[in-house]
Design an enzyme around this catalytic site. Structure first.
Site, PDB file in Angstrom:
ATOM      1  N   THR A 176       0.846  -1.258   0.002  1.00 18.78           N
ATOM      2  CA  THR A 176      -0.023   0.116   0.117  1.00 18.78           C
ATOM      3  C   THR A 176       0.809   1.361  -0.123  1.00 18.78           C
ATOM      4  O   THR A 176       0.425   2.117  -0.298  1.00 18.78           O
ATOM      5  CB  THR A 176      -1.133  -0.166   1.225  1.00 18.78           C
ATOM      6  N   CYS A 178      10.116  15.097   9.415  1.00 19.61           N
ATOM      7  CA  CYS A 178       9.738  15.305   8.010  1.00 19.61           C
ATOM      8  C   CYS A 178       9.625  16.848   7.615  1.00 19.61           C
ATOM      9  O   CYS A 178       9.530  16.831   6.271  1.00 19.61           O
ATOM     10  CB  CYS A 178       8.378  14.594   7.702  1.00 19.61           C
ATOM     11  N   GLY A 188       4.759  12.283   2.795  1.00 18.32           N
ATOM     12  CA  GLY A 188       4.655  11.544   3.816  1.00 18.32           C
ATOM     13  C   GLY A 188       4.106  10.067   3.801  1.00 18.32           C
ATOM     14  O   GLY A 188       4.476   9.371   4.605  1.00 18.32           O
TER      15      GLY A 188
END
EC number: 2.3.1.-
Length: 392
Positions: free
Chosen positions: A64, A166, A309
């Site tokens: 995924t 991030c 992300g």
């Protein structure tokens, strides 16, 4: 900041006097290339885990993520020297930091050298360094070891951003922008460097969220040169940086949670993160675009350099902002090729952005001169910069 000067909004794509520009990009990676299709078997073999349910869960996650390849510092040689890294519960933070501190410096130096080569000017022309990492901890910090590794002047001014996660790449770019615009003639080296060894652990039923990181994150380094008033003889600006803002969402600090422990960094990523970003991204973008005087722009008339992300985050942003599928193509390509490389990822996205904008120009399609550079990190923190593509 005020609205953008009307002259800048014209068709002539020259940098605006005094405005910071990105003058060059560079990247570097460790030697180990991991194919996503082989990751599960390799990870469970390395950690000597035979739990079928955990293995099935990681297999599903790997399918995924949309990640195809990643680079990692971890290797058979490292595990042979430090077998305790693959064993549950041991005190290994010292060993991890020994590996990470050296690895991130090596990658940051390599990425910076590549960037400086692309820039075309002398390394002695660098006046400032902004260094970003969430993968090391030491005194003095990685900013000094980067400067030493490059042979920079002891007079070079340094800024260090640790554990920004991030959003670190865009946060560092915001800081570099401010330095460049407030120090005429300066040239700022922004370097980011990350490795997942700091949080590498064997699979555990007590930490199912660890598997998300195993399936998603990658290692590497990125670099940029930022400066205002480019020299037309030897510098070619890529992006001009305009309004930059940061915003954190109250009461969301546990959504992305990281703790440095005896076993390295323990990360917890809440399942609510994609929804939180979706619920808040439009207001953030409206605020950013409005401050830049571009409120008249349709979202699909702009480019979008978004930190990748994960696919769920990109999908929700695309849906909430009603973006055309091609708008997030650079982010999706970076995710596919490098995984989520934390603070480095925005460098890879911008490289793909430039590549795709040249294709659009060659096909005589509409160019998106103005756009947004976005990232999301612990806080939950939103970082955003309005930028102008000068390379199209």
């Amino acid at each position: 900041m005020g609205s953008i000067d009307a002259a800048v909004l014209g068709s002539e794509k020259k940098s605006n006097p005094g405005k910071a520009t990105i003058l060059a990009l560079g990247k570097a990676f460790p030697h180990q290339l991991v194919m996503q299709e082989y990751l599960v078997d390799g990870y469970f073999k390395t950690t000597k885990c035979d739990d079928p349910e955990l293995k099935q869960k990681l297999t599903r996650l790997c399918k995924t993520t949309t990640v195809k390849t990643r680079y990692v510092v971890m290797s058979e040689e490292i595990l042979k020297k430090y077998p305790e890294l693959a064993i549950e519960g041991g005190s290994t933070v010292t060993q991890r930091l020994d590996i990470c501190n050296d690895a991130v410096t090596e990658m940051a130096v390599e990425a910076s050298r590549a960037c400086i080569k692309n820039w075309g000017r002398s390394i002695s022309d660098i006046t400032h360094v902004v260094y970003v990492s969430s993968s090391e901890a030491r005194l003095p910090g990685g900013d000094l070891y980067l400067a030493k590794g490059l042979g920079l002047s002891p007079d070079t001014h340094r800024v260090l951003l640790y554990f920004v996660g991030c959003s670190g790449g865009v946060a560092g770019l915001r800081v570099a922008k401010d330095i460049a615009e407030n120090n005429p003639g300066s040239r700022v080296l922004l370097a980011t460097s990350e490795t997942t060894i700091i949080g590498f652990k064997p699979p555990s039923v007590d930490r199912p969220y660890d598997l998300v990181g195993v399936a998603l994150f990658g290692d590497g380094a990125g670099a940029m040169i930022i400066g205002s008033d480019p020299d037309p003889i030897c510098e070619k600006p890529l992006f001009e940086l305009h309004t930059a803002i940061q915003n954190f969402l109250p009461e969301t600090e546990k959504t992305i949670d990281g703790r440095l422990t005896e076993q390295g960094i323990n990360f917890k990523l809440s399942r609510e993160l994609p929804q939180i970003i979706e619920d808040n991204v439009e207001n953030f973008c409206k605020k950013l675009i409005g401050k830049a005087g571009l409120a008249h722009k349709n979202y699909n008339q702009m480019f979008w350099a978004v930190h990748p992300g994960g696919p769920a985050i990109l999908n929700r942003i695309e849906k909430r902002l009603n973006l055309s599928p091609e708008k997030l193509s650079p982010s999706r390509r970076a995710l596919m090729d490098y995984g989520n490389a934390s603070s480095n990822s925005i460098v890879y996205v911008l490289e793909y952005m430039l590549e795709e904008s040249k294709k659009v120009r060659n096909m005589n399609e509409e160019e998106n001169e103005w756009g947004l550079i976005l990232a999301f990190g612990p806080g939950v923190t939103f970082e955003g910069i309005i930028a102008r593509n000068l390379d199209v």
